[in-house]
Write a protein that holds these residues in place. Structure first.
Motif, PDB file in Angstrom:
ATOM      1  N   HIS A 103     -44.559  20.864  33.118  1.00  0.00           N
ATOM      2  CA  HIS A 103     -43.256  20.736  32.461  1.00  0.00           C
ATOM      3  C   HIS A 103     -43.312  19.703  31.331  1.00  0.00           C
ATOM      4  CE1 HIS A 103     -38.975  20.243  31.797  1.00  0.00           C
ATOM      5  NE2 HIS A 103     -39.148  18.940  31.995  1.00  0.00           N
ATOM      6  N   LEU A 104     -43.920  18.549  31.609  1.00  0.00           N
ATOM      7  CA  LEU A 104     -44.009  17.508  30.585  1.00  0.00           C
ATOM      8  C   LEU A 104     -44.857  17.954  29.394  1.00  0.00           C
ATOM      9  CD1 LEU A 104     -44.407  14.317  32.800  1.00  0.00           C
ATOM     10  CD2 LEU A 104     -42.419  14.939  31.400  1.00  0.00           C
ATOM     11  N   ILE A 105     -45.936  18.656  29.669  1.00  0.00           N
ATOM     12  CA  ILE A 105     -46.787  19.152  28.578  1.00  0.00           C
ATOM     13  C   ILE A 105     -45.982  20.079  27.673  1.00  0.00           C
ATOM     14  CG2 ILE A 105     -48.738  20.665  28.043  1.00  0.00           C
ATOM     15  CD1 ILE A 105     -50.134  19.456  30.561  1.00  0.00           C
ATOM     16  N   GLU A 106     -45.245  20.976  28.280  1.00  0.00           N
ATOM     17  CA  GLU A 106     -44.471  21.944  27.504  1.00  0.00           C
ATOM     18  C   GLU A 106     -43.261  21.303  26.827  1.00  0.00           C
ATOM     19  OE1 GLU A 106     -41.840  25.866  28.410  1.00  0.00           O
ATOM     20  OE2 GLU A 106     -43.796  25.712  29.400  1.00  0.00           O
ATOM     21  N   SER A 107     -42.479  20.539  27.565  1.00  0.00           N
ATOM     22  CA  SER A 107     -41.234  19.997  27.022  1.00  0.00           C
ATOM     23  C   SER A 107     -41.448  18.866  26.022  1.00  0.00           C
ATOM     24  CB  SER A 107     -40.323  19.511  28.148  1.00  0.00           C
ATOM     25  OG  SER A 107     -40.894  18.404  28.821  1.00  0.00           O
ATOM     26  N   ARG A 108     -42.583  18.177  26.104  1.00  0.00           N
ATOM     27  CA  ARG A 108     -42.867  17.067  25.178  1.00  0.00           C
ATOM     28  C   ARG A 108     -43.859  17.484  24.093  1.00  0.00           C
ATOM     29  NH1 ARG A 108     -39.772  16.235  28.854  1.00  0.00           N
ATOM     30  NH2 ARG A 108     -39.074  14.210  29.577  1.00  0.00           N
ATOM     31  N   ASP A 109     -44.252  18.757  24.127  1.00  0.00           N
ATOM     32  CA  ASP A 109     -45.208  19.291  23.149  1.00  0.00           C
ATOM     33  C   ASP A 109     -46.460  18.406  23.078  1.00  0.00           C
ATOM     34  OD1 ASP A 109     -46.063  21.214  21.345  1.00  0.00           O
ATOM     35  OD2 ASP A 109     -45.254  20.117  19.615  1.00  0.00           O
ATOM     36  N   LEU A 110     -47.025  18.142  24.254  1.00  0.00           N
ATOM     37  CA  LEU A 110     -48.191  17.258  24.351  1.00  0.00           C
ATOM     38  C   LEU A 110     -49.458  17.982  23.909  1.00  0.00           C
ATOM     39  CD1 LEU A 110     -47.361  15.507  27.739  1.00  0.00           C
ATOM     40  CD2 LEU A 110     -47.000  14.647  25.419  1.00  0.00           C
ATOM     41  N   PRO A 111     -50.492  17.220  23.544  1.00  0.00           N
ATOM     42  CA  PRO A 111     -51.742  17.830  23.073  1.00  0.00           C
ATOM     43  C   PRO A 111     -52.386  18.744  24.112  1.00  0.00           C
ATOM     44  CG  PRO A 111     -51.756  15.453  22.710  1.00  0.00           C
ATOM     45  CD  PRO A 111     -50.548  15.761  23.534  1.00  0.00           C
ATOM     46  N   ARG A 112     -53.202  19.652  23.635  1.00  0.00           N
ATOM     47  CA  ARG A 112     -53.868  20.613  24.522  1.00  0.00           C
ATOM     48  C   ARG A 112     -54.783  19.937  25.531  1.00  0.00           C
ATOM     49  NH1 ARG A 112     -56.063  24.816  20.264  1.00  0.00           N
ATOM     50  NH2 ARG A 112     -57.874  24.475  21.582  1.00  0.00           N
ATOM     51  N   ASP A 113     -55.282  18.765  25.216  1.00  0.00           N
ATOM     52  CA  ASP A 113     -56.187  18.076  26.137  1.00  0.00           C
ATOM     53  C   ASP A 113     -55.469  17.113  27.098  1.00  0.00           C
ATOM     54  OD1 ASP A 113     -55.516  16.061  24.345  1.00  0.00           O
ATOM     55  OD2 ASP A 113     -57.579  15.313  24.174  1.00  0.00           O
ATOM     56  N   THR A 114     -54.174  17.280  27.255  1.00  0.00           N
ATOM     57  CA  THR A 114     -53.402  16.373  28.110  1.00  0.00           C
ATOM     58  C   THR A 114     -53.926  16.335  29.541  1.00  0.00           C
ATOM     59  OG1 THR A 114     -51.398  16.548  26.782  1.00  0.00           O
ATOM     60  CG2 THR A 114     -51.112  15.936  29.099  1.00  0.00           C
TER      61      THR A 114
END
Length: 96
Positions: free
Chosen positions: A16-27
């Motif tokens: 959810h955080l990766i998607e909602s915060r538009d985090l880098p692919r290597d998160t």
């Protein structure tokens, strides 16, 4: 060396955080690297003293707002990651 386990809820929250915060692919890789610290220093996190996560510990990283909440079973030498949170949110985990 402690074993680190990530709960299914924590995996969901990470996604959810990766998607909602538009985090880098290597998160996920960054998070995994940060959690390696807990293998060697499982009690290095700050003890959460209030709220629903009281008794758990928390560490920041890979960003200064990215909070990992976990508990440590010293007898089993196991770290269990309960959740990941955005510490900038109002309803996040607070220590002391």
């Amino acid at each position: 060396m402690a074993t680190v386990w990530i709960s299914s809820g924590a995996y969901s929250r990470l996604s959810h955080l990766i998607e909602s915060r538009d985090l880098p692919r290597d998160t996920a890789l960054r998070v995994r690297e940060r959690l390696r610290t807990l293998e060697v220093f499982p009690e290095s996190g700050v003890l959460v003293e209030r709220g629903s996560w009281a008794g758990f510990r928390s560490i920041l990283g890979p960003w200064n707002w990215f909070l990992c909440v976990y508990d440590y079973d010293s007898e089993a030498d196991t770290v269990r990651v309960a959740t990941f949170e955005d510490s900038r949110e109002r309803e996040t985990v607070r220590s002391s």
